[in-house]
Design an enzyme around this catalytic site. Structure first.
Site, PDB file in Angstrom:
ATOM      1  N   HIS A 130      54.342  67.159  54.309  1.00 12.93           N
ATOM      2  CA  HIS A 130      54.249  67.596  55.711  1.00 12.93           C
ATOM      3  C   HIS A 130      54.080  69.117  55.820  1.00 12.93           C
ATOM      4  O   HIS A 130      54.266  69.683  56.891  1.00 12.93           O
ATOM      5  CB  HIS A 130      55.489  67.135  56.491  1.00 12.93           C
ATOM      6  N   HIS A 183      48.574  68.629  58.325  1.00 14.13           N
ATOM      7  CA  HIS A 183      48.716  67.331  57.669  1.00 14.13           C
ATOM      8  C   HIS A 183      48.612  66.199  58.682  1.00 14.13           C
ATOM      9  O   HIS A 183      48.719  66.407  59.883  1.00 14.13           O
ATOM     10  CB  HIS A 183      50.056  67.245  56.934  1.00 14.13           C
ATOM     11  N   ASP A 189      50.136  62.479  59.744  1.00 13.21           N
ATOM     12  CA  ASP A 189      51.250  61.539  59.591  1.00 13.21           C
ATOM     13  C   ASP A 189      50.716  60.115  59.570  1.00 13.21           C
ATOM     14  O   ASP A 189      49.797  59.773  60.304  1.00 13.21           O
ATOM     15  CB  ASP A 189      52.220  61.664  60.779  1.00 13.21           C
ATOM     16  N   HIS A 199      55.680  57.136  58.016  1.00 17.48           N
ATOM     17  CA  HIS A 199      56.585  58.275  58.217  1.00 17.48           C
ATOM     18  C   HIS A 199      57.789  57.874  59.073  1.00 17.48           C
ATOM     19  O   HIS A 199      58.869  58.407  58.915  1.00 17.48           O
ATOM     20  CB  HIS A 199      55.788  59.399  58.882  1.00 17.48           C
ATOM     21  N   HIS A 211      56.851  60.485  68.307  1.00 17.95           N
ATOM     22  CA  HIS A 211      56.206  59.831  67.158  1.00 17.95           C
ATOM     23  C   HIS A 211      56.161  58.315  67.372  1.00 17.95           C
ATOM     24  O   HIS A 211      55.128  57.663  67.174  1.00 17.95           O
ATOM     25  CB  HIS A 211      56.992  60.090  65.864  1.00 17.95           C
ATOM     26  N   GLU A 262      49.403  67.363  62.665  1.00 16.68           N
ATOM     27  CA  GLU A 262      50.296  68.463  63.029  1.00 16.68           C
ATOM     28  C   GLU A 262      49.901  69.742  62.285  1.00 16.68           C
ATOM     29  O   GLU A 262      49.220  69.696  61.264  1.00 16.68           O
ATOM     30  CB  GLU A 262      51.749  68.071  62.708  1.00 16.68           C
TER      31      GLU A 262
HETATM   32 ZN   LIG Z   1      54.435  65.338  59.782  1.00 18.41          ZN
END
Ligand SMILES: [Zn+2]
Length: 210
Positions: free
Chosen positions: A46, A50, A52, A56, A158, A170
């Site tokens: 992270h 990156h 996700d 995650h 999320h 992100e």
């Molecule tokens: Zn992340």
């Protein structure tokens, strides 16, 4: 013209407090008489820019290698939202025709230095994430460390994006990128079953036909 929205990865890249920092270590060096230069790398997946994966925030969910490449190479709209902390639904309702695309949100986070972790970053309320998912946004990108606040205990934004199958990017940098419509190239490393992966993220303006 291509815009590179990727933060540089180096030992100075900030990571979430407690996460594994980036370390790049030479294991073979020509200056020591070795045949070639070789490095090894250790870091949280992270760090820096990156993507996700559902893995995650849900055990057994798909990893970053299973993300939909047609979304990661689709179209995306860049919008500037000058909001200090929480982006709520009222900050988004002026946006239209979001379905089937990515949305890259340009906040004050793009002005952050490449070697500073600022916990006072901009994030989404769970309602805002739910609203964006409901609009059919396939991918959400933000120029801060997370779509949830630094002190979140439930990663509610999320989870809201996960419910709508919205991919999360992100730590983008959208400095000097004009708002508008773009073709997206966001390619995470193909790390099997992993919860995230660093990615090189590029966008190119879509020229409107006149
Ligand atoms: Zn992340």
């Amino acid at each position: 013209m291509l815009y590179d929205l990727t933060r540089p990865l180096s030992s100075r890249t900030p990571v979430y407090p407690g996460d594994t920092p980036v370390s790049i270590t030479p294991t073979s060096q020509m200056c020591d008489g070795d045949l070639c230069n070789v490095s090894s790398i250790a870091m949280t997946v992270h760090a820096g820019t990156h993507i996700d994966a559902p893995r995650h925030y849900a055990d057994g969910a798909p990893g970053v290698d299973a993300l939909d490449l047609s979304v990661l190479t689709g179209t995306a709209q860049v919008v500037t939202l000058d909001i200090a902390l929480a982006i709520d639904v009222t900050d988004l309702v002026h946006l239209t025709n979001l379905s089937g695309k990515g949305l890259l949100v340009h906040t004050r986070g793009s002005e952050a230095l490449n070697d500073v972790f600022d916990p006072g970053y901009t994030f989404f309320t769970p309602a805002a994430a739910e609203w964006l998912g409901g609009q059919g946004v396939r991918l959400i990108g933000i120029d801060t460390p997370s779509v949830d606040p630094a002190d979140s205990t439930d990663l509610a934004a999320h989870h809201a994006f996960l419910r709508h199958d919205t991919i999360i990017i992100e730590n983008l940098c959208l400095r000097a990128v004009p708002d508008g419509h773009y073709r997206l190239l966001a390619l995470p490393l193909k790390i099997v079953d992993c919860d995230a992966a660093p990615a090189r993220v590029l966008i190119e303006p879509i020229l409107s036909k006149s």
